[in-house]
Design an enzyme around this catalytic site. Sequence first.
Site, mmCIF file in Angstrom:
data_model
loop_
_atom_site.group_PDB
_atom_site.id
_atom_site.type_symbol
_atom_site.label_atom_id
_atom_site.label_comp_id
_atom_site.label_asym_id
_atom_site.label_seq_id
_atom_site.Cartn_x
_atom_site.Cartn_y
_atom_site.Cartn_z
ATOM 1 N N THR A 1 0.613 -1.411 -0.191
ATOM 2 C CA THR A 1 0.119 -0.094 0.113
ATOM 3 C C THR A 1 0.875 1.513 -0.261
ATOM 4 O O THR A 1 0.131 2.589 -0.358
ATOM 5 C CB THR A 1 -0.758 0.267 1.605
ATOM 6 O OG1 THR A 1 -0.182 -0.118 2.486
ATOM 7 C CG2 THR A 1 -1.765 -1.073 1.170
ATOM 8 N N LYS A 2 2.343 1.289 0.337
ATOM 9 C CA LYS A 2 2.523 2.703 0.338
ATOM 10 C C LYS A 2 3.265 2.807 -1.025
ATOM 11 O O LYS A 2 2.644 2.736 -1.945
ATOM 12 C CB LYS A 2 4.207 2.217 0.857
ATOM 13 C CG LYS A 2 4.131 1.663 2.339
ATOM 14 C CD LYS A 2 3.801 2.409 3.055
ATOM 15 C CE LYS A 2 3.282 1.852 4.929
ATOM 16 N NZ LYS A 2 3.412 0.700 4.983
#
Length: 592
Positions: free
Chosen positions: A168-169
């Site tokens: 998700t980064k």
Amino acid sequence: MDHDWGKVKRFEQEFALFVGAEDALAVSSCTAALHLSLLALGIGPGDGVITSPLTFCSGVHVIEHVGARPVFADVEPGTLGLDPAGLEPAIRRAKREFGARVKAIIAVHLYGHPCDLDALQQVAVDHNLAIIEDAAHCLPGKYKGRMIGSMYRSAIVPWFTCFSFYATKNLTTAEGGMLIANEEWLEMARRWALHGLDRDAWKRYGPEGAWGYEVLCPGFKYNLTDIQAALGMHQLRKLPDFHARRRQIAHRYNTAFARCRALELPVEHEDIEHAWHIYALRLKTDQLTISRNQFIDQLGSRNIGASVHFIPAHLHAFYRKKYGNRPDDFPIAYGAYQRLVSLPLFPGMQDQDVDDVVESVTKLLNAGTCAPGLHTPDPVPSQAEIGPNASTAPAIAKVLRRGFDVTCAMLLLFLLAPLFAVIALLIKLNNGGPVFYLQPRVGKNFKIFSVLKFRTMVRGADQKGLLTPGHDSRVTRVGRFLRKFRFDELPQLINVLKGEMHLVGARPEVERYVSLFREQYALLLRDAPGMTDPATLAFRHEADLFKAETLEEQYVSEILPRKLELSLDYSRKRCFASDALVLFRTILALVN
Ligand SMILES: *Cc1c(COP(=O)(O)O)cnc(C)c1O
């Protein structure tokens, strides 16, 4: 152990260049990078490490992993980063109450907003502490004109920066991370990151020949892999564009919510560059009739995935029990936590997606404010609200679509029955075994279901390779023929009848790829996947695009992102007529 470190090295160097560092160490996660920082510093039992309670739990666990004690200090009310003013009291308290010598500060750049690093360093200098930046959210970020990742160069205390490349980064290699520090610290971390091997002794053709190496400490297995490094380099090239888009979206939210009196907007100081990993609002719950949790639930029922970052670490059972923390021990962090709501923010969002979120939030505020007029924007009623039969229209569309799916699927199954019989016979004659093949895929709302296919591979073929290049030895002769004409996918008409798929919709993917592009799939999988859509049509010869050596890398870094873009684009504007057209085009493509 004769790895090819080529790609990893290149990624380290490209990344270092990007953030203005001399060198970097690619690792398996940000958690690993944080752990390595503590190990390199020699922090252990009897030591204390200051950190913010408002962070992801793994950033605190690493302190436990080395046997040291987490010393929480409260955050400052604006950015929710560590409050420099709270450090001295925390250091004194650690000494007095637990006899812990505080050795380091983990500074979490929460949401992508850098902490007040100069003030933190001042305390670090006074008390002989190291600084470890948890920059999991802060790529790319700047503090007073300097890139996060380059701060160690002007630091006067030991300084480490840890990045995350989790799915998700801001930059992702599915799992991964990077550690930055000066060469001396980095060398130490490098040793801990790979079994404690001494790098110099581990050169091929040393005195003992190719097999010699020396172990200097009981190190970990924290290396990044080649394929992840390849993904990382690809992502790094796009990072500036991703970041520009994140900033745009954040500012679009800011502008839209500026007049909402029941909302507190994210703080952005002037002397920093915000990485905008997370867009976190704080609800003024005293002005609302609904709670924060209800607010999130109701956004969820409008298909908006909101979240909370984070449940403060001191509230988690383990830390609560071990250290007897009370919620109010860190009142700013705790107070903020109760009001936090993170809205969707990722580069693939279109303006329309952002506007959908804004509309849902403002509608909820309007419905849930104590006194009319307390909140603000006077949202323009949407077409859906003023149109006739507004509320029944989506329900009718749903019934129509289901009717279309069932009718067409039945008709096609009926027409194709003779073809099915021939195919089944061919498979049996070719190498016996089952005619059909079931593969788990991710369906609506991330529910796993089995897609039905004609079997095209030899019996018991190794299914580990999820992708199939143009010429794959596992594919049977009949299989090649079926794949060429896409006949292997026809049994999915049965998935359509079962309601697990639509005729027209984004292709269902395997979990592994869905988890890589979770944000996009969160939008796509509000709806069931389908047998065909414009992305499927555009990439129907995708197997030919694969070079066997770089199969997955190519699929994940080039093909899938492009397909997702097309699918998302289509899902936004699809209607009954466009679906019929896509289906027609697919049939044409099949018979051509
Ligand atoms: C994601 C995250 C981490 C952990 O990163 P991994 O790469 O998953 O280990 C650490 N700290 C914060 C603040 C994070 O958001």
